[in-house]
Write a protein that holds these residues in place. Structure first.
Motif, PDB file in Angstrom:
ATOM      1  N   GLY A  16     -18.739  40.279 -16.059  1.00  0.00           N
ATOM      2  CA  GLY A  16     -19.961  39.655 -16.547  1.00  0.00           C
ATOM      3  C   GLY A  16     -20.247  38.339 -15.840  1.00  0.00           C
ATOM      4  O   GLY A  16     -21.396  38.047 -15.468  1.00  0.00           O
ATOM      5  N   ASP A  17     -19.197  37.535 -15.619  1.00  0.00           N
ATOM      6  CA  ASP A  17     -19.369  36.281 -14.883  1.00  0.00           C
ATOM      7  C   ASP A  17     -19.801  36.547 -13.445  1.00  0.00           C
ATOM      8  O   ASP A  17     -20.633  35.820 -12.888  1.00  0.00           O
ATOM      9  N   GLN A  18     -19.238  37.588 -12.833  1.00  0.00           N
ATOM     10  CA  GLN A  18     -19.627  37.927 -11.465  1.00  0.00           C
ATOM     11  C   GLN A  18     -21.089  38.357 -11.392  1.00  0.00           C
ATOM     12  O   GLN A  18     -21.787  38.061 -10.412  1.00  0.00           O
ATOM     13  N   VAL A  19     -21.559  39.051 -12.420  1.00  0.00           N
ATOM     14  CA  VAL A  19     -22.965  39.441 -12.477  1.00  0.00           C
ATOM     15  C   VAL A  19     -23.857  38.198 -12.521  1.00  0.00           C
ATOM     16  O   VAL A  19     -24.868  38.114 -11.816  1.00  0.00           O
ATOM     17  N   LEU A  20     -23.483  37.226 -13.343  1.00  0.00           N
ATOM     18  CA  LEU A  20     -24.261  35.994 -13.444  1.00  0.00           C
ATOM     19  C   LEU A  20     -24.315  35.265 -12.101  1.00  0.00           C
ATOM     20  O   LEU A  20     -25.363  34.742 -11.691  1.00  0.00           O
ATOM     21  N   GLN A  21     -23.185  35.223 -11.411  1.00  0.00           N
ATOM     22  CA  GLN A  21     -23.142  34.560 -10.115  1.00  0.00           C
ATOM     23  C   GLN A  21     -23.951  35.325  -9.078  1.00  0.00           C
ATOM     24  O   GLN A  21     -24.664  34.726  -8.262  1.00  0.00           O
ATOM     25  N   ASP A  38     -26.634  34.790 -20.802  1.00  0.00           N
ATOM     26  CA  ASP A  38     -27.358  35.395 -19.679  1.00  0.00           C
ATOM     27  C   ASP A  38     -28.823  34.997 -19.679  1.00  0.00           C
ATOM     28  O   ASP A  38     -29.651  35.663 -19.045  1.00  0.00           O
ATOM     29  N   GLU A  39     -29.183  33.915 -20.357  1.00  0.00           N
ATOM     30  CA  GLU A  39     -30.567  33.451 -20.417  1.00  0.00           C
ATOM     31  C   GLU A  39     -30.825  32.377 -19.365  1.00  0.00           C
ATOM     32  O   GLU A  39     -30.103  31.371 -19.291  1.00  0.00           O
ATOM     33  N   PHE A  40     -31.880  32.588 -18.576  1.00  0.00           N
ATOM     34  CA  PHE A  40     -32.228  31.667 -17.497  1.00  0.00           C
ATOM     35  C   PHE A  40     -33.719  31.355 -17.534  1.00  0.00           C
ATOM     36  O   PHE A  40     -34.519  32.146 -18.052  1.00  0.00           O
ATOM     37  N   GLY A  41     -34.073  30.223 -16.962  1.00  0.00           N
ATOM     38  CA  GLY A  41     -35.475  29.848 -16.829  1.00  0.00           C
ATOM     39  C   GLY A  41     -35.739  29.258 -15.464  1.00  0.00           C
ATOM     40  O   GLY A  41     -34.843  28.683 -14.840  1.00  0.00           O
ATOM     41  N   ILE A  42     -36.955  29.408 -14.975  1.00  0.00           N
ATOM     42  CA  ILE A  42     -37.370  28.831 -13.695  1.00  0.00           C
ATOM     43  C   ILE A  42     -38.732  28.171 -13.889  1.00  0.00           C
ATOM     44  O   ILE A  42     -39.679  28.821 -14.339  1.00  0.00           O
ATOM     45  N   LEU A  43     -38.827  26.905 -13.551  1.00  0.00           N
ATOM     46  CA  LEU A  43     -40.110  26.192 -13.585  1.00  0.00           C
ATOM     47  C   LEU A  43     -40.577  26.029 -12.147  1.00  0.00           C
ATOM     48  O   LEU A  43     -39.866  25.467 -11.308  1.00  0.00           O
TER      49      LEU A  43
END
Length: 291
Positions: free
Chosen positions: A176-181, A203-208
């Motif tokens: 799971g950590d490898q997926v995030l990376q 696994d939640e991310f945001g981009i501004l």
């Protein structure tokens, strides 16, 4: 370089043992060995302190080059450390100052490096290298203020990994950590210098994305989806997808980052409801409601 310099000096002692030649040789050699410090001055990432320390060493290099030339052109007595005189006084004072300034400079550079590392640790997520929530919030609020004054748009993307819990349960949290990376590495290829990439947690991310309208943000969202869709990595035993909510606003003095977050969260939920592995655009009306 040091080994070759020692060998060269021994050859001079054996075959042409003149003091002015020896002095000239090791003056040129020391200047050559110190040349890499020019990167402290000329490097694009050099700080003000690095440029100061580098400049001091460049002066030392220049002094050794001048001494080397002087040794070849002058009598031995005039350039000998052991002959009392103005040259001996200046040389000894210079060595004393260089030693102390060099030690002080080294300590200051190490402290500067440690300070930068502390700032990095306080600002970025250790696992993915993205901004942490606090740093992202500070930078994003500044963007909202700046682009409100400019009258230009901002776009916000919010996403998570589809069935991430299943990935962890099936393959383990290490995978799971490898997926995030892997995800963050691939997405960073699509981001500009001004874009803000944050990991909220899990696994939640945001981009501004400053200055991007609906067309631009739709294009970026689709590029990210396609980049990750079925992408195969040697380090991963499976593929993965994401669902993404996107929003574009022309901020004003009342625009809140929390509103962007909740609106995109709702858009993300709609993307999940539509079958995952897709994009859903959210809207904010004049009353800041999700439509």
């Amino acid at each position: 370089m040091t080994l070759l310099s020692i060998i060269g000096f021994q050859l001079i002692v054996l075959f042409y043992n003149e003091e002015n030649v020896r002095i000239s040789y090791y003056s040129f050699v020391i200047a050559l060995i110190l040349m890499p410090v020019s990167r402290l001055v000329l490097g694009k990432a050099s700080t003000f302190l690095m440029r100061i320390i580098g400049s001091l060493y460049l002066l030392v290099i220049a002094a050794f080059l001048i001494r080397g030339v002087t040794a070849l052109l002058s009598s031995t007595d005039s350039i000998n450390f052991y002959t009392p005189g103005l040259y001996q006084l200046i040389s000894l004072l210079s060595i004393y100052l260089l030693t102390n300034l060099g030690n002080l400079g080294f300590v200051l550079l190490m402290k500067e490096k440690a300070d930068h590392e502390l700032i990095r640790l306080a600002s970025y997520d250790d696992l993915t290298g993205t901004l942490n929530r606090r740093t992202f919030t500070d930078k994003a609020n500044k963007y909202l203020t700046d682009y409100s004054k400019k009258g230009q748009p901002l776009s916000y993307l919010f996403f998570d990994i589809d069935n991430f819990k299943t990935i962890n349960d099936t393959y383990g949290h290490h995978v799971g950590d490898q997926v995030l990376q892997d995800l963050t590495t691939r997405i960073k290829l699509h981001l500009g210098k001004e874009d803000l990439f944050v990991r909220y947690g899990g696994d939640e991310f945001g981009i501004l994305i400053p200055g991007k309208d609906e067309t631009d943000s739709n294009q970026m969202a689709e590029q990210i989806i396609q980049t990750l869709n079925g992408a195969i990595s040697r380090s991963l035993p499976m593929t993965y997808t994401i669902s993404l909510g996107v929003l574009t606003v022309f901020p004003n003095q009342y625009t809140q980052l929390e509103t962007l977050y909740t609106t995109c969260d709702e858009a993300l939920y709609n993307a999940k409801s539509n079958g995952r592995n897709g994009v859903f655009r959210g809207q904010i009306d004049v009353h800041n409601a999700v439509s």
